[in-house]
Design an enzyme around this catalytic site. Structure first.
Site: not given
Ligand code: GLN
Length: 486
Positions: A79, A154, A178
């Site tokens: 990532k 994400s 995410s």
């Molecule tokens: N969808 C969640 C957010 O937008 C979690 C994102 C994540 O786990 N990095 O914050």
């Protein structure tokens, strides 16, 4: 192509028998990327020299009959919010578009120690903020099962690359889901370890008390091996757990007779899509068949998780992102007349809309006069949610629920309603709030053939028990074997 469909364990066998070399494997992977990447958009950049160099070392070791770690030579996607020395690390943000990492994250060093070739850096929602991977400053990621749909976020690039056979395994980060949400949307396995198990050193911080790096793969065994390769105490991360990590492979394949499974009542309401509900109810039957006892569990405070998360996460993000000011690194505006204008314009031009929204929310929650009403209250509630779960874990070994109430949705369909987007994470967020290990594994398909994810969560430190529970389900059902038809 058949080679690319194999699991890491199968590949290792082929490598040791010299049916294929590690260099050939890396080259095959890049060929696949050349064919499908235009349709997927999983990668921000590639690290071909590094991947080939690592693969050559693996081939050398095989030639000399040296012992190799389980994932040596297996192409991995990283990532793009995790630093790998000498490669670009952008967090999919314009503000870091040209940033080259001067050092390795601890997990990147561990990949090197395990001779795992990193083939490239994967696309994400800017600074890991999002649930659909539509917030990247560069391009959207497409779901390999239906390219009109989102891959989840994400860590959408990391998940999509594994599902599209552009990599075998990958690493993501999980602050509120995410890793697990994109794993669920892309029909693969994703694991968020107990908070503190994997070092955050070198991960670009979003919300430090929630962030955790974890693995993706096409089977539980690969995920367990990758977790073991990257986990462990790190003096460079003050929240790292100073505890020995047991090898999950020692117990992974043991049966789970007598395990107590809790089914979370609040996550199987009518708000959940029918196909998703049915798939999870079928999973309950599978666990029953495997000799587990089943119990319905009620977690009354769970409904507050999203509210708590969006105060805690945005507060921490507003503080963590203060460092991007155009002075130390990253983008700097060219249109400033004075220092203050340089700060404000750099941030105005460098950050995307969702990141700005989070910074504003977080700054508000931390501001004097509101701190007690929002941030302090959220932290108090977080403690109560943890107590709720700890009570539940007295009676059950692990909890199951849908990873998400729905399967992957159309690209663009939720963009103008941030609250609806935030609700996507209702099943995953509480694991981050309480620091517990949690994962998503494939458990079926909906009417349109989109993958459904089963969410498993255990109490803190029970990472290996969770992997064992997931492995047994996978062995019984084999839902992980259906690959995207690209
Ligand atoms: N969808 C969640 C957010 O937008 C979690 C994102 C994540 O786990 N990095 O914050």
């Amino acid at each position: 192509m058949e080679l690319l469909k194999k699991t890491a364990a199968q590949i290792k066998e082929a490598l040791l028998k010299k049916e294929v070399s590690a260099v050939e494997l890396v080259e095959e992977t890049y060929k696949r990327i050349d064919t499908v990447e235009d349709k997927i958009g999983a990668f921000n950049s590639f690290t071909k020299d590094f991947a080939l160099e690592t693969a050559k070392k693996v081939d050398e070791k095989i030639k000399n009959n040296e012992e190799l770690p389980p994932l040596a030579g297996i192409p991995l996607a990283l990532k793009d919010n995790i630093n790998l020395k000498g490669s670009k690390t952008t967090a999919s943000s314009k503000i870091l578009e040209n940033f080259v990492s001067p050092y390795d994250a601890t997990v990147a060093l561990k990949l090197k120690e395990n001779f795992i070739p990193v083939i490239g850096k994967t696309n994400l929602d800017e600074f890991a903020m999002g649930s659909s991977n539509e917030n990247s400053a560069f391009k959207k990621v497409h779901n390999p099962f239906d390219t009109n749909k989102v891959p989840g976020g994400s860590s959408g690039g990391s998940a999509a690359s594994v599902a599209a056979l552009e990599s075998y395994i990958s690493l993501g980060s999980d602050t509120g889901g995410s890793i697990r949400l994109p794993a669920s949307f892309c029909g693969i396995t994703g694991f968020k370890p107990t908070y503190g198990r994997t070092s955050r050193y070198g991960l670009i911080a979003f919300a430090s008390s929630l962030d955790q790096i974890g693995p993706f793969g096409r089977c539980v065994e690969d995920v367990a091996n990758l977790y073991y390769a990257i986990a462990g105490y790190d003096t460079k991360d003050s929240t790292s757990l100073n505890l020995k990590v047991e090898n999950p492979l020692l117990t992974l394949k043991n049966d789970i007779k007598g395990f107590r499974v809790g089914v979370i009542k609040e996550l199987l309401t009518d708000d959940v899509d029918e196909d998703v509900r049915n798939a999870v109810l079928n999973a309950v039957k599978v666990y029953e068949k495997l000799g587990c006892t089943i119990k319905e569990v009620s977690l009354p405070l769970l409904k507050h998780s999203i509210g708590i998360y969006y105060i805690v996460a945005t507060a921490e993000a507003s503080s963590n992102l203060a460092r991007f000011d155009g002075v130390k690194y990253g983008y700097r505006t060219e249109n400033a007349q004075n220092l203050l204008e340089m700060y404000t314009k750099t941030r105005q031009e460098g950050f995307g809309d969702e990141v700005k929204r989070r910074i504003m929310l977080g700054t508000y929650a931390l501001s004097s006069g509101y701190y007690d009403a929002y941030y302090k209250k959220a932290q108090q509630m977080r403690r109560l949610v943890k107590e709720d779960f700890e009570k539940a874990f007295k009676d059950v070994d692990f909890l199951i629920s849908p990873t998400c109430p729905n399967t992957a949705f159309e690209i663009g369909s939720r963009n103008d309603d941030p609250i609806k987007m935030y609700l996507t994470d209702v099943g995953t967020i509480s694991a981050n709030l309480i620091g517990a290990p949690a994962m998503s594994i494939p458990c079926g398909f909906d009417k349109t053939n989109m993958p459904i994810g089963l969410h498993l969560m255990a109490n803190c430190m029970n990472d290996n028990l969770l992997l064992q529970a997931a492995y047994n389900y996978e062995r019984e059902t084999g839902f992980n074997k259906t690959l995207a038809n690209l």
